[in-house]
Design a protein around this motif. Structure first.
Motif, PDB file in Angstrom:
ATOM      1  N   SER A 157      26.882  13.220  80.077  1.00 41.51           N
ATOM      2  CA  SER A 157      25.586  12.736  79.616  1.00 41.51           C
ATOM      3  C   SER A 157      24.765  12.063  80.706  1.00 41.51           C
ATOM      4  O   SER A 157      23.612  11.697  80.474  1.00 41.51           O
ATOM      5  CB  SER A 157      25.785  11.755  78.454  1.00 41.51           C
ATOM      6  N   GLU A 193      24.451  19.358  76.482  1.00 42.17           N
ATOM      7  CA  GLU A 193      25.199  18.483  75.568  1.00 42.17           C
ATOM      8  C   GLU A 193      25.172  17.052  76.093  1.00 42.17           C
ATOM      9  O   GLU A 193      25.308  16.824  77.289  1.00 42.17           O
ATOM     10  CB  GLU A 193      26.644  18.963  75.442  1.00 42.17           C
ATOM     11  N   THR A 194      25.027  16.105  75.178  1.00 38.06           N
ATOM     12  CA  THR A 194      24.941  14.709  75.577  1.00 38.06           C
ATOM     13  C   THR A 194      25.336  13.790  74.427  1.00 38.06           C
ATOM     14  O   THR A 194      25.210  14.175  73.259  1.00 38.06           O
ATOM     15  CB  THR A 194      23.513  14.364  76.043  1.00 38.06           C
ATOM     16  N   ARG A 196      23.867  10.856  74.530  1.00 40.58           N
ATOM     17  CA  ARG A 196      22.644  10.047  74.500  1.00 40.58           C
ATOM     18  C   ARG A 196      21.456  11.004  74.422  1.00 40.58           C
ATOM     19  O   ARG A 196      20.887  11.413  75.433  1.00 40.58           O
ATOM     20  CB  ARG A 196      22.566   9.161  75.753  1.00 40.58           C
ATOM     21  N   ILE A 197      21.075  11.356  73.220  1.00 41.15           N
ATOM     22  CA  ILE A 197      20.100  12.425  73.008  1.00 41.15           C
ATOM     23  C   ILE A 197      18.664  12.001  73.311  1.00 41.15           C
ATOM     24  O   ILE A 197      17.857  12.816  73.782  1.00 41.15           O
ATOM     25  CB  ILE A 197      20.197  12.967  71.554  1.00 41.15           C
ATOM     26  N   GLN A 198      18.303  10.742  73.063  1.00 40.21           N
ATOM     27  CA  GLN A 198      16.896  10.355  73.188  1.00 40.21           C
ATOM     28  C   GLN A 198      16.346  10.495  74.598  1.00 40.21           C
ATOM     29  O   GLN A 198      15.223  11.000  74.775  1.00 40.21           O
ATOM     30  CB  GLN A 198      16.693   8.929  72.679  1.00 40.21           C
ATOM     31  N   ASP A 230      23.416  16.960  70.388  1.00 37.09           N
ATOM     32  CA  ASP A 230      23.792  15.554  70.249  1.00 37.09           C
ATOM     33  C   ASP A 230      25.274  15.489  69.877  1.00 37.09           C
ATOM     34  O   ASP A 230      25.647  15.728  68.722  1.00 37.09           O
ATOM     35  CB  ASP A 230      22.926  14.900  69.165  1.00 37.09           C
ATOM     36  N   SER A 232      27.226  12.945  69.708  1.00 35.26           N
ATOM     37  CA  SER A 232      27.597  11.783  68.891  1.00 35.26           C
ATOM     38  C   SER A 232      27.450  12.072  67.406  1.00 35.26           C
ATOM     39  O   SER A 232      28.296  11.683  66.589  1.00 35.26           O
ATOM     40  CB  SER A 232      26.741  10.566  69.271  1.00 35.26           C
ATOM     41  N   ASN A 233      26.373  12.758  67.044  1.00 36.71           N
ATOM     42  CA  ASN A 233      26.085  13.007  65.629  1.00 36.71           C
ATOM     43  C   ASN A 233      26.268  14.463  65.217  1.00 36.71           C
ATOM     44  O   ASN A 233      26.009  14.816  64.066  1.00 36.71           O
ATOM     45  CB  ASN A 233      24.652  12.559  65.321  1.00 36.71           C
ATOM     46  N   GLN A 235      24.509  17.159  65.969  1.00 34.50           N
ATOM     47  CA  GLN A 235      23.240  17.762  65.581  1.00 34.50           C
ATOM     48  C   GLN A 235      22.582  18.355  66.823  1.00 34.50           C
ATOM     49  O   GLN A 235      22.885  17.942  67.948  1.00 34.50           O
ATOM     50  CB  GLN A 235      22.305  16.738  64.944  1.00 34.50           C
ATOM     51  N   SER A 236      21.687  19.306  66.626  1.00 34.62           N
ATOM     52  CA  SER A 236      21.035  19.946  67.759  1.00 34.62           C
ATOM     53  C   SER A 236      19.533  20.095  67.531  1.00 34.62           C
ATOM     54  O   SER A 236      19.052  20.105  66.394  1.00 34.62           O
ATOM     55  CB  SER A 236      21.649  21.332  68.027  1.00 34.62           C
TER      56      SER A 236
END
Length: 286
Positions: A157, A193-194, A196-198, A230, A232-233, A235-236
């Motif tokens: 990330s 892929e990460t 920390r998406i924001q 994302d 962590s969650n 989601q993409s």
């Protein structure tokens, strides 16, 4: 002899450092001597490194489906299994031949399975992957697999020093589909892929500009997509620079725009199982 086909990313570098291994040699330096090649984790001609001649390919070990594979002039060995990671197949080859990998090799295989399957949470995960993680963790002397996976994903990330072009090419693949008239459609599909998406979403305009420029430079590419995953969650989100590609994405994934050009892909996270097959089916029907 192991060889790398591109730059080592931050996650892979973390794994190499963790198990005190040097980076593999560049594939260009290896194939120039006419050595035979085993393709690992890919089989499509469009994804093969340009320095490799098809007739140098003697073996393919992969977990992806055969779409438009490399076609050498002579018969070759092909081993493909529907598992979550090619590393699971490689580990199986060790154990089925009564060989035990070294701690470092077992550790690298373990990390590859964890990465490919998002710590066994991806829909591509199989029972074979889970069993192999347990066996490899013992040999690699990893007591806390979850802790190792989290460290890997944190390393992956770290994008602060990467340009938008480097991010785009980090996990980039091209696919050649056939439409209903048997015409070729070339689709580029990159994934980042990460955990920390924001910070990644904040760079969407920069990424779109690079995608558009890249497509202009490579006229063979009909559509280009970038999935922001994302971890962590689970989601993409999807980016694509053209309105035509956006329209296709809305039809294929039933996705909606959430921030202008940014589209939600819901809980899809796997390019192999959830991003590419719907595109394949779409183009085959048009």
């Amino acid at each position: 002899m192991a060889a790398k086909a591109g730059e080592i990313n931050s996650e892979t570098q973390f794994v190499l450092n963790f198990f005190h291994l040097e980076s593999p040699r560049d594939i260009e330096d290896v194939v120039q001597y006419g050595r035979s090649v085993c393709l690992v984790d890919h089989n499509e001609a469009s994804q093969m490194h340009p320095s490799i001649h098809p007739d140098q390919v003697r073996y393919i070990i992969d977990h992806h489906g055969l779409m438009r594979p490399v076609t050498p002039s002579e018969p070759i060995h092909i081993q493909i299994h529907p598992v979550g990671s090619t590393a699971t197949i490689l580990a199986y080859r060790y154990f089925s031949s009564s060989r035990v990998p070294s701690r470092a090799v077992a550790g690298c295989l373990l990390c590859a399975v964890l990465s490919d399957t998002v710590h066994l949470r991806s829909p591509t995960t199989t029972q074979s992957d889970k069993e192999m993680v347990q066996r490899l963790a013992v040999i690699a002397k990893i007591r806390d697999v979850s802790k190792l996976a989290n460290k890997m994903f944190e390393a992956k990330s770290d994008i602060s020093n990467l340009s938008a072009e480097q991010l785009l090419k980090r996990d980039y693949k091209e696919f050649v589909f056939l439409n209903g008239q048997q015409e070729q459609i070339t689709v580029a599909f990159a994934v980042i892929e990460t955990v920390r998406i924001q910070p990644l979403i904040n760079r969407k305009d920069e990424l779109l500009q690079v995608m558009s420029h890249y497509q202009d430079q490579h006229k063979k590419i009909d559509h280009i997509f970038l999935a922001l995953v994302d971890l962590s969650n689970l989601q993409s989100y999807l980016l694509t620079p053209s309105s035509a590609s956006s329209d296709i994405a809305r039809q294929v994934y039933k996705s909606q725009s959430i921030q202008g050009v940014l589209m939600s892909l819901g809980n899809r996270v796997s390019r192999k199982k959830e991003f590419i097959p719907p595109l394949l089916n779409y183009f085959a029907s048009v």
